[in-house]
Design a protein around this motif. Structure first.
Motif, PDB file in Angstrom:
ATOM      1  N   GLY A  86      -6.039  -5.027 -27.531  1.00 17.52           N
ATOM      2  CA  GLY A  86      -6.794  -4.117 -26.759  1.00 17.52           C
ATOM      3  C   GLY A  86      -6.135  -3.750 -25.567  1.00 17.52           C
ATOM      4  O   GLY A  86      -5.253  -3.029 -25.550  1.00 17.52           O
ATOM      5  N   LYS A  87      -7.218  -3.582 -24.576  1.00 23.07           N
ATOM      6  CA  LYS A  87      -6.748  -2.607 -23.260  1.00 23.07           C
ATOM      7  C   LYS A  87      -6.640  -3.685 -22.251  1.00 23.07           C
ATOM      8  O   LYS A  87      -7.366  -4.542 -22.009  1.00 23.07           O
ATOM      9  N   SER A  88      -5.833  -3.216 -21.224  1.00 18.79           N
ATOM     10  CA  SER A  88      -5.489  -4.152 -20.203  1.00 18.79           C
ATOM     11  C   SER A  88      -5.359  -3.207 -18.915  1.00 18.79           C
ATOM     12  O   SER A  88      -5.093  -2.096 -18.983  1.00 18.79           O
ATOM     13  N   HIS A  89      -5.117  -3.780 -17.801  1.00 14.10           N
ATOM     14  CA  HIS A  89      -5.003  -3.089 -16.695  1.00 14.10           C
ATOM     15  C   HIS A  89      -4.131  -3.601 -15.547  1.00 14.10           C
ATOM     16  O   HIS A  89      -3.857  -4.971 -15.297  1.00 14.10           O
ATOM     17  N   VAL A  90      -3.417  -2.638 -14.910  1.00 12.44           N
ATOM     18  CA  VAL A  90      -2.832  -3.072 -13.607  1.00 12.44           C
ATOM     19  C   VAL A  90      -2.923  -2.139 -12.566  1.00 12.44           C
ATOM     20  O   VAL A  90      -3.373  -0.910 -12.936  1.00 12.44           O
ATOM     21  N   ALA A  91      -2.962  -2.630 -11.334  1.00  9.18           N
ATOM     22  CA  ALA A  91      -3.288  -1.587 -10.237  1.00  9.18           C
ATOM     23  C   ALA A  91      -2.188  -1.738  -9.121  1.00  9.18           C
ATOM     24  O   ALA A  91      -1.365  -2.608  -9.067  1.00  9.18           O
ATOM     25  N   PHE A  92      -2.074  -0.554  -8.524  1.00 10.25           N
ATOM     26  CA  PHE A  92      -1.193  -0.321  -7.493  1.00 10.25           C
ATOM     27  C   PHE A  92      -1.855   0.176  -6.211  1.00 10.25           C
ATOM     28  O   PHE A  92      -2.556   1.042  -6.118  1.00 10.25           O
ATOM     29  N   ALA A  93      -1.257  -0.366  -4.948  1.00  6.13           N
ATOM     30  CA  ALA A  93      -1.836  -0.191  -4.008  1.00  6.13           C
ATOM     31  C   ALA A  93      -1.086   0.711  -2.829  1.00  6.13           C
ATOM     32  O   ALA A  93       0.227   0.604  -3.133  1.00  6.13           O
ATOM     33  N   ALA A  94      -1.600   1.578  -2.126  1.00  3.53           N
ATOM     34  CA  ALA A  94      -1.009   2.499  -1.317  1.00  3.53           C
ATOM     35  C   ALA A  94      -0.254   1.460  -0.026  1.00  3.53           C
ATOM     36  O   ALA A  94      -0.830   0.698   0.351  1.00  3.53           O
ATOM     37  N   PRO A  95       0.756   1.816   0.269  1.00  2.00           N
ATOM     38  CA  PRO A  95       1.336   1.006   1.444  1.00  2.00           C
ATOM     39  C   PRO A  95       0.956   1.270   2.876  1.00  2.00           C
ATOM     40  O   PRO A  95       1.222   0.308   3.567  1.00  2.00           O
ATOM     41  N   TYR A  96       0.098   2.210   3.122  1.00  7.35           N
ATOM     42  CA  TYR A  96      -0.533   2.415   4.342  1.00  7.35           C
ATOM     43  C   TYR A  96      -1.791   3.330   4.037  1.00  7.35           C
ATOM     44  O   TYR A  96      -2.175   4.097   3.279  1.00  7.35           O
ATOM     45  N   PRO A  97      -2.761   3.491   5.178  1.00  3.74           N
ATOM     46  CA  PRO A  97      -3.798   4.255   5.140  1.00  3.74           C
ATOM     47  C   PRO A  97      -3.785   5.872   4.685  1.00  3.74           C
ATOM     48  O   PRO A  97      -2.739   6.302   5.337  1.00  3.74           O
ATOM     49  N   GLY A  98      -4.473   6.143   3.515  1.00  2.00           N
ATOM     50  CA  GLY A  98      -4.259   7.509   3.202  1.00  2.00           C
ATOM     51  C   GLY A  98      -4.802   7.807   1.811  1.00  2.00           C
ATOM     52  O   GLY A  98      -5.815   6.988   1.386  1.00  2.00           O
ATOM     53  N   THR A  99      -4.348   8.736   0.999  1.00  4.63           N
ATOM     54  CA  THR A  99      -4.845   9.141  -0.122  1.00  4.63           C
ATOM     55  C   THR A  99      -3.798   8.934  -1.213  1.00  4.63           C
ATOM     56  O   THR A  99      -2.518   9.564  -1.062  1.00  4.63           O
ATOM     57  N   ILE A 100      -4.173   8.776  -2.421  1.00  6.78           N
ATOM     58  CA  ILE A 100      -3.312   8.662  -3.619  1.00  6.78           C
ATOM     59  C   ILE A 100      -3.566  10.075  -4.409  1.00  6.78           C
ATOM     60  O   ILE A 100      -4.735  10.520  -4.741  1.00  6.78           O
ATOM     61  N   ILE A 101      -2.546  10.982  -4.674  1.00  6.11           N
ATOM     62  CA  ILE A 101      -2.628  12.310  -5.343  1.00  6.11           C
ATOM     63  C   ILE A 101      -2.247  11.846  -7.011  1.00  6.11           C
ATOM     64  O   ILE A 101      -1.062  11.466  -7.086  1.00  6.11           O
ATOM     65  N   PRO A 102      -3.207  12.223  -7.687  1.00  5.49           N
ATOM     66  CA  PRO A 102      -2.700  12.006  -9.120  1.00  5.49           C
ATOM     67  C   PRO A 102      -2.298  13.365  -9.774  1.00  5.49           C
ATOM     68  O   PRO A 102      -3.202  14.375  -9.494  1.00  5.49           O
ATOM     69  N   LEU A 103      -1.149  13.525 -10.537  1.00  5.01           N
ATOM     70  CA  LEU A 103      -0.693  14.927 -10.779  1.00  5.01           C
ATOM     71  C   LEU A 103      -0.320  14.383 -12.235  1.00  5.01           C
ATOM     72  O   LEU A 103       0.389  13.651 -12.627  1.00  5.01           O
ATOM     73  N   ASP A 104      -0.654  15.614 -13.129  1.00  3.02           N
ATOM     74  CA  ASP A 104      -0.142  15.787 -14.533  1.00  3.02           C
ATOM     75  C   ASP A 104       0.816  16.663 -14.445  1.00  3.02           C
ATOM     76  O   ASP A 104       0.834  17.716 -13.912  1.00  3.02           O
ATOM     77  N   LEU A 105       2.398  16.245 -14.735  1.00  4.98           N
ATOM     78  CA  LEU A 105       3.263  16.987 -14.419  1.00  4.98           C
ATOM     79  C   LEU A 105       3.283  18.267 -15.318  1.00  4.98           C
ATOM     80  O   LEU A 105       4.127  19.332 -15.247  1.00  4.98           O
ATOM     81  N   ASP A 106       2.763  18.197 -16.452  1.00  5.14           N
ATOM     82  CA  ASP A 106       2.768  19.139 -17.519  1.00  5.14           C
ATOM     83  C   ASP A 106       1.868  20.437 -16.871  1.00  5.14           C
ATOM     84  O   ASP A 106       2.426  21.570 -17.154  1.00  5.14           O
ATOM     85  N   ASP A 107       0.885  19.983 -15.905  1.00  8.32           N
ATOM     86  CA  ASP A 107       0.088  21.135 -15.202  1.00  8.32           C
ATOM     87  C   ASP A 107       0.773  21.740 -14.057  1.00  8.32           C
ATOM     88  O   ASP A 107       0.490  22.817 -13.509  1.00  8.32           O
ATOM     89  N   VAL A 108       1.825  21.301 -13.497  1.00  3.69           N
ATOM     90  CA  VAL A 108       2.670  21.640 -12.609  1.00  3.69           C
ATOM     91  C   VAL A 108       4.065  22.260 -12.736  1.00  3.69           C
ATOM     92  O   VAL A 108       4.929  22.080 -11.836  1.00  3.69           O
ATOM     93  N   GLY A 109       4.539  22.471 -13.924  1.00  5.37           N
ATOM     94  CA  GLY A 109       5.543  23.031 -14.434  1.00  5.37           C
ATOM     95  C   GLY A 109       6.530  21.926 -14.901  1.00  5.37           C
ATOM     96  O   GLY A 109       7.726  22.299 -15.024  1.00  5.37           O
ATOM     97  N   GLY A 110       6.115  20.668 -14.876  1.00  6.20           N
ATOM     98  CA  GLY A 110       7.124  19.732 -15.110  1.00  6.20           C
ATOM     99  C   GLY A 110       7.883  19.061 -14.353  1.00  6.20           C
ATOM    100  O   GLY A 110       8.629  17.886 -14.366  1.00  6.20           O
TER     101      GLY A 110
END
Length: 255
Positions: A86-110
């Motif tokens: 099936g499906k499962s999940h794992v989570a990762f936390a930012a080390p200090y207050p701020g914002t996580i930026i998701p990027l698809d490397l294909d969309d930014v030239g690799g």
């Protein structure tokens, strides 16, 4: 190596975390200590390398580990693989207050170049290497140092920034920024350091002696509150503490 396809959700506001959804045998890699929680079926193993080049021998892995040591990061990267059904999940936390930026490397030239502590996690297949800034001035005065990280691939990566994230699209333009506020930029953007105005402005302007200059065509990501500035403001040596000390001394004299 083609990156694994992963789904994700970013949760939280001031201190965010990213929850990755994995299908059986899918893997996500992360900085050591970034994991927040993992659900049933997820197993992890610490490796000396990002796994993007499985044919790489021991000597190659040692070189990669040495490169990560130079950037100040752990020589190990943790690999989280869903080995159940099936499906499962794992989570990762930012080390200090701020914002996580998701990027698809294909969309930014690799390829993107990021400050050395910005990388949080990525789909397996992402290559993490060091990037030496060609201009010595950026190394000596660039705030985040001479050595940056290069992320390459065709899948999802997640980087972390302090405070609010500002994205700029440069079209042959020049952007001047506080040196510590640069999170990352696309390959092809020229990153250098320039003096912050004349001598009077440099000494009394309060903006530091040097500014980062980003020039070219591509995307640039900035952070409103780098960790170095946050620590400075919270420490006893911060500017506010000096104001409090001065006010306390003045009050004592008036009393």
């Amino acid at each position: 190596m083609k990156s694994h396809e992963i789904d994700y959700k970013i949760k939280g506001h001031d201190i965010q975390f990213v929850e990755i959804e994995l299908d059986p045998q899918e893997t996500v890699i992360a900085e050591a200590g970034a994991m927040l929680y993992m659900k049933e079926g997820i197993n992890f193993i610490t490796k000396m390398g990002d796994g993007s080049e499985p044919e790489k021998g021991l000597f190659g892995k040692l070189l990669s580990a040495a490169a990560r040591k130079i950037t100040g990061e752990s020589i190990f990267i943790t690999h989280f693989t869903h080995q159940g059904s099936g499906k499962s999940h794992v989570a990762f936390a930012a080390p200090y207050p701020g914002t996580i930026i998701p990027l698809d490397l294909d969309d930014v030239g690799g390829t993107i170049i990021v400050q050395r502590d910005a990388f949080l996690c990525a789909a397996l297949g992402t290559k993490i290497s060091i990037h030496f800034n060609q201009k010595l001035g950026a190394g000596f005065f660039g705030g985040e140092g001479f050595i940056l990280q290069k992320l390459q691939g065709d899948g999802n990566v997640f980087i972390h920034a302090g405070g609010t994230v500002i994205e700029h699209e440069l079209n042959g333009e020049t952007l001047r920024v506080d040196t510590g506020c640069v999170v990352g930029f696309q390959e092809g953007i020229d990153f250098s350091i320039q003096r912050a105005g004349n001598l009077k402005s440099m000494v009394f302007g309060g903006e530091g002696l040097f500014l980062a200059t980003l020039q070219g065509t591509g995307k640039v990501w900035l952070q409103s509150m780098p960790i170095s500035k946050l620590i400075s403001q919270l420490s006893t040596g911060g500017s506010n503490s000096h104001k409090e000390e001065s006010g306390g001394l003045l009050n004592s004299l008036l009393e």
